[in-house]
Design a protein around this motif. Structure first.
Motif, PDB file in Angstrom:
ATOM      1  N   TYR A 226      -5.026  42.477 -60.387  1.00 11.14           N
ATOM      2  CA  TYR A 226      -5.456  43.150 -59.146  1.00 11.14           C
ATOM      3  C   TYR A 226      -4.363  42.903 -58.123  1.00 11.14           C
ATOM      4  O   TYR A 226      -3.513  42.034 -58.311  1.00 11.14           O
ATOM      5  CB  TYR A 226      -6.815  42.617 -58.657  1.00 11.14           C
ATOM      6  CG  TYR A 226      -6.842  41.128 -58.404  1.00 11.14           C
ATOM      7  CD1 TYR A 226      -7.099  40.231 -59.431  1.00 11.14           C
ATOM      8  CD2 TYR A 226      -6.559  40.604 -57.138  1.00 11.14           C
ATOM      9  CE1 TYR A 226      -7.102  38.866 -59.212  1.00 11.14           C
ATOM     10  CE2 TYR A 226      -6.559  39.244 -56.914  1.00 11.14           C
ATOM     11  CZ  TYR A 226      -6.825  38.378 -57.955  1.00 11.14           C
ATOM     12  OH  TYR A 226      -6.817  37.024 -57.742  1.00 11.14           O
ATOM     13  N   HIS A 240      -9.509  41.949 -48.123  1.00  2.04           N
ATOM     14  CA  HIS A 240      -8.582  42.512 -49.110  1.00  2.04           C
ATOM     15  C   HIS A 240      -7.259  42.858 -48.430  1.00  2.04           C
ATOM     16  O   HIS A 240      -6.821  44.008 -48.425  1.00  2.04           O
ATOM     17  CB  HIS A 240      -9.188  43.741 -49.798  1.00  2.04           C
ATOM     18  CG  HIS A 240     -10.237  43.367 -50.800  1.00  2.04           C
ATOM     19  ND1 HIS A 240     -11.075  44.274 -51.405  1.00  2.04           N
ATOM     20  CD2 HIS A 240     -10.602  42.170 -51.307  1.00  2.04           C
ATOM     21  CE1 HIS A 240     -11.893  43.657 -52.237  1.00  2.04           C
ATOM     22  NE2 HIS A 240     -11.627  42.367 -52.199  1.00  2.04           N
ATOM     23  N   ASP A 258      -4.963  34.968 -52.832  1.00  2.00           N
ATOM     24  CA  ASP A 258      -5.906  35.354 -53.888  1.00  2.00           C
ATOM     25  C   ASP A 258      -5.085  36.157 -54.887  1.00  2.00           C
ATOM     26  O   ASP A 258      -4.726  37.310 -54.613  1.00  2.00           O
ATOM     27  CB  ASP A 258      -7.042  36.174 -53.269  1.00  2.00           C
ATOM     28  CG  ASP A 258      -8.123  36.551 -54.277  1.00  2.00           C
ATOM     29  OD1 ASP A 258      -7.856  36.490 -55.491  1.00  2.00           O
ATOM     30  OD2 ASP A 258      -9.226  36.920 -53.826  1.00  2.00           O
ATOM     31  N   ASP A 269      -8.539  35.080 -61.625  1.00  2.00           N
ATOM     32  CA  ASP A 269      -8.799  35.534 -60.246  1.00  2.00           C
ATOM     33  C   ASP A 269      -8.971  34.267 -59.420  1.00  2.00           C
ATOM     34  O   ASP A 269     -10.040  33.661 -59.436  1.00  2.00           O
ATOM     35  CB  ASP A 269     -10.056  36.405 -60.257  1.00  2.00           C
ATOM     36  CG  ASP A 269     -10.456  36.891 -58.863  1.00  2.00           C
ATOM     37  OD1 ASP A 269      -9.691  36.679 -57.905  1.00  2.00           O
ATOM     38  OD2 ASP A 269     -11.553  37.477 -58.750  1.00  2.00           O
ATOM     39  N   HIS A 349     -18.425  36.745 -59.401  1.00  5.89           N
ATOM     40  CA  HIS A 349     -18.647  37.885 -60.292  1.00  5.89           C
ATOM     41  C   HIS A 349     -18.215  37.498 -61.690  1.00  5.89           C
ATOM     42  O   HIS A 349     -17.453  36.540 -61.875  1.00  5.89           O
ATOM     43  CB  HIS A 349     -17.841  39.090 -59.798  1.00  5.89           C
ATOM     44  CG  HIS A 349     -16.400  38.741 -59.489  1.00  5.89           C
ATOM     45  ND1 HIS A 349     -15.419  38.713 -60.447  1.00  5.89           N
ATOM     46  CD2 HIS A 349     -15.799  38.341 -58.334  1.00  5.89           C
ATOM     47  CE1 HIS A 349     -14.275  38.349 -59.892  1.00  5.89           C
ATOM     48  NE2 HIS A 349     -14.472  38.103 -58.607  1.00  5.89           N
ATOM     49  N   HIS A 356     -13.545  42.361 -61.881  1.00  6.78           N
ATOM     50  CA  HIS A 356     -14.981  42.416 -61.628  1.00  6.78           C
ATOM     51  C   HIS A 356     -15.569  42.984 -62.911  1.00  6.78           C
ATOM     52  O   HIS A 356     -15.718  44.190 -63.070  1.00  6.78           O
ATOM     53  CB  HIS A 356     -15.298  43.291 -60.416  1.00  6.78           C
ATOM     54  CG  HIS A 356     -14.711  42.750 -59.143  1.00  6.78           C
ATOM     55  ND1 HIS A 356     -14.469  43.520 -58.036  1.00  6.78           N
ATOM     56  CD2 HIS A 356     -14.332  41.497 -58.799  1.00  6.78           C
ATOM     57  CE1 HIS A 356     -13.963  42.765 -57.065  1.00  6.78           C
ATOM     58  NE2 HIS A 356     -13.857  41.533 -57.519  1.00  6.78           N
ATOM     59  N   GLU A 394     -16.424  31.559 -55.547  1.00  6.17           N
ATOM     60  CA  GLU A 394     -15.452  31.806 -54.479  1.00  6.17           C
ATOM     61  C   GLU A 394     -16.080  31.838 -53.086  1.00  6.17           C
ATOM     62  O   GLU A 394     -16.050  32.872 -52.418  1.00  6.17           O
ATOM     63  CB  GLU A 394     -14.684  33.094 -54.754  1.00  6.17           C
ATOM     64  CG  GLU A 394     -15.528  34.319 -55.097  1.00  6.17           C
ATOM     65  CD  GLU A 394     -14.647  35.541 -55.379  1.00  6.17           C
ATOM     66  OE1 GLU A 394     -13.839  35.898 -54.515  1.00  6.17           O
ATOM     67  OE2 GLU A 394     -14.777  36.120 -56.470  1.00  6.17           O
ATOM     68  N   GLU A 433     -11.326  29.772 -54.809  1.00  7.85           N
ATOM     69  CA  GLU A 433     -11.902  30.531 -55.927  1.00  7.85           C
ATOM     70  C   GLU A 433     -11.405  29.988 -57.254  1.00  7.85           C
ATOM     71  O   GLU A 433     -10.197  29.949 -57.501  1.00  7.85           O
ATOM     72  CB  GLU A 433     -11.511  32.016 -55.803  1.00  7.85           C
ATOM     73  CG  GLU A 433     -11.993  32.872 -56.948  1.00  7.85           C
ATOM     74  CD  GLU A 433     -11.700  34.353 -56.776  1.00  7.85           C
ATOM     75  OE1 GLU A 433     -10.736  34.698 -56.061  1.00  7.85           O
ATOM     76  OE2 GLU A 433     -12.429  35.156 -57.380  1.00  7.85           O
TER      77      GLU A 433
HETATM   78  N1  GLY Z   1      -9.651  39.157 -55.987  1.00  9.94           N
HETATM   79  C1  GLY Z   1     -10.863  39.859 -55.815  1.00  9.94           C
HETATM   80  C2  GLY Z   1     -12.000  38.961 -55.859  1.00  9.94           C
HETATM   81  O1  GLY Z   1     -11.868  37.778 -55.610  1.00  9.94           O
HETATM   82  O2  GLY Z   1     -13.084  39.334 -56.196  1.00  9.94           O
END
Ligand code: GLY
Ligand code: MN
Ligand code: MN
Length: 455
Positions: A226, A240, A258, A269, A349, A356, A394, A433
């Protein structure tokens, strides 16, 4: 030294440890397709890798993103116009498209631990594909994105809901092979985070920190799972934030990153937050770190992630009180919306091929869903936790004026220490996270384990 160690890890499809787990992974993937075929009354599953998309009125192509269902079979993220043909009882067939093309790079000859699981048919033109597909097209289901009907080769049943539900639900539980890929992805990401933190210490801009990260994980932007969030100072409050200032701000206050990495299509992630030299912000990060570990310690099979998300609001309310940002008891801070203004996203998630990952709302394989708790619409994981789910944890708190200003003139207003908000604003916020695997009694923290082997 740490980074050298990270680089000696074998992320390739020659890694014998991954190879030794791949056969049983394929056995699981076959079993879930047997079930999906049975429920949809079909005899063959044809999984299409996808077709690159072209920009409107242009000859440029968008970066290719393979169908995640194709990737769940084979670690081949760069193989457009290819097909897996699965008939229960038979060895899966891989129709491997290797065009004669001198304009673009072409895939290599099939090679790697995955080849032994397939009857590989190399084709050089799209026309040759048809002869490798089952003749009884009306007994096939096709799984993939069909923009051009020619790519369906006469198969009418494309992505039937009953089959897709079964496959998505099954993907929520990872095989040993997938967990091994996800461990490696966390390791790769952690090595990038170490390099990024050093670049921040060194006073580099967001743009240059991003480049240091990409170099350490050996990814182009397109290979990242991502878009990296590399945020200095107040940018950390833009959830974001995916732009990169070319100059470092003065003074440097904080750094929120991130960023993930991928190994054979499986993602990490990971978010870390750093203080440059402010002791109060460093203390807030430490409180968030303790809170995040506390939340991780509550994870185990059988736990409701929705309840854990709500419990996280209580835990973060206590952090906000301790940090002098708000006052009041946790129940009042939740009820008046104060905790949601500081923590306006979900606790986490599912994670897998998709960052995701699919299936986070599914109650069962027939497609019934579980709504997020009322007042928490952004939570993406409502399933009861089961062993070998892999997910993110996170928690974050931010100074987001747009949300905090909404509290003015409501019962929440008096709970907020507005001077405290003013102090936090130039630092943006804090998010930490990790990626964890659920076990019967707790969780395996893939990300903390990865950092521990690098640092
Ligand atoms: N990097 C996107 C999230 O943490 O969901
Ligand atoms: Mn993230
Ligand atoms: Mn995440």
């Amino acid at each position: 030294h740490g980074i050298m160690q990270a680089m000696s890890i074998d992320y390739s499809d020659k890694n014998p440890a991954l190879g030794s787990l791949y056969g049983s992974h394929i056995a699981s993937v076959r079993a879930r397709h047997d079930h999906a075929l049975e429920s949809s009354g079909a005899n063959h599953a044809v999984i299409f890798s996808g077709c690159p998309k072209t920009v409107f009125f242009d000859d440029q192509q968008y970066p290719f993103k393979a169908n995640a269902h194709f990737l769940s079979w084979a670690p081949l993220p760069n193989l457009p116009l290819s097909y897996i043909v699965y008939t229960p009882g038979d060895q899966p067939r891989l129709v491997y498209y290797l065009p004669h093309d001198y304009w673009h790079p072409v895939p290599g000859q099939p090679d790697g631990y995955w080849t032994g699981e397939f009857d590989v048919r190399v084709v050089h033109t799209v026309d040759e594909i048809a002869q490798h597909l089952p003749e009884d097209r009306d007994k096939c289901i096709l799984i993939g994105e069909i923009d051009n009907p020619a790519h369906a080769f006469g198969i009418d049943r494309v992505n039937p809901t009953s089959a897709i539900n079964i496959l998505h639900y099954a993907r929520g539980i990872k095989t040993e092979y997938e967990v091994a890929c996800l461990r490696l992805a966390s390791h790769r990401g952690a090595s990038g985070h170490v390099a990024a933190a050093a670049a921040f210490r060194d006073g580099q801009s967001e743009f240059d920190i991003h480049r240091a990260y990409c170099k350490a994980v050996s990814h182009t932007d397109n290979e990242l799972p991502y878009a990296n969030i590399v945020a200095l100072n107040s940018h950390g409050a833009v959830l974001h934030y995916t732009e990169f200032d070319r100059e470092a701000p003065q003074p440097l206050r904080s750094f929120l990153i991130d960023a993930g990495a991928q190994v054979h299509g499986y993602a990490s992630d990971i978010t870390r937050t750093y203080a440059y030299d402010d002791a109060r912000f460093a203390e807030l990060i430490e409180r968030m770190n303790t809170a995040q570990l506390d939340i991780c310690s509550r994870i185990r099979a059988g736990v409701s992630y929705s309840e854990l998300h709500v419990e996280t609001h209580r835990i973060l309310a206590a952090v906000l009180v301790d940090a002098g940002l708000v006052n009041g008891d946790p129940d009042a801070l939740l009820a008046t919306g104060v905790s949601s203004a500081f923590f306006p996203h979900g606790l986490g998630h599912l994670l897998g091929i998709q960052v995701h990952d699919v299936g986070g709302f599914m109650e069962n394989e027939s497609g019934t869903t579980i709504d997020p708790p009322s007042g928490h619409p952004f939570l993406r994981l409502t399933r009861l936790l089961e062993e070998d789910m892999v997910l993110t944890v996170e928690p974050g708190i931010y100074a987001i004026d747009m949300l905090l200003e909404n509290l003015r003139g409501t019962p929440a207003e008096s709970h907020v220490n507005w001077d405290g908000v003013g102090w936090l604003r130039p630092f943006g916020g804090v998010r930490i996270e990790d990626n964890v695997r659920v076990t019967a009694t707790g969780c395996e923290n893939l990300t903390r384990d990865a950092f521990a082997t690098i640092l």
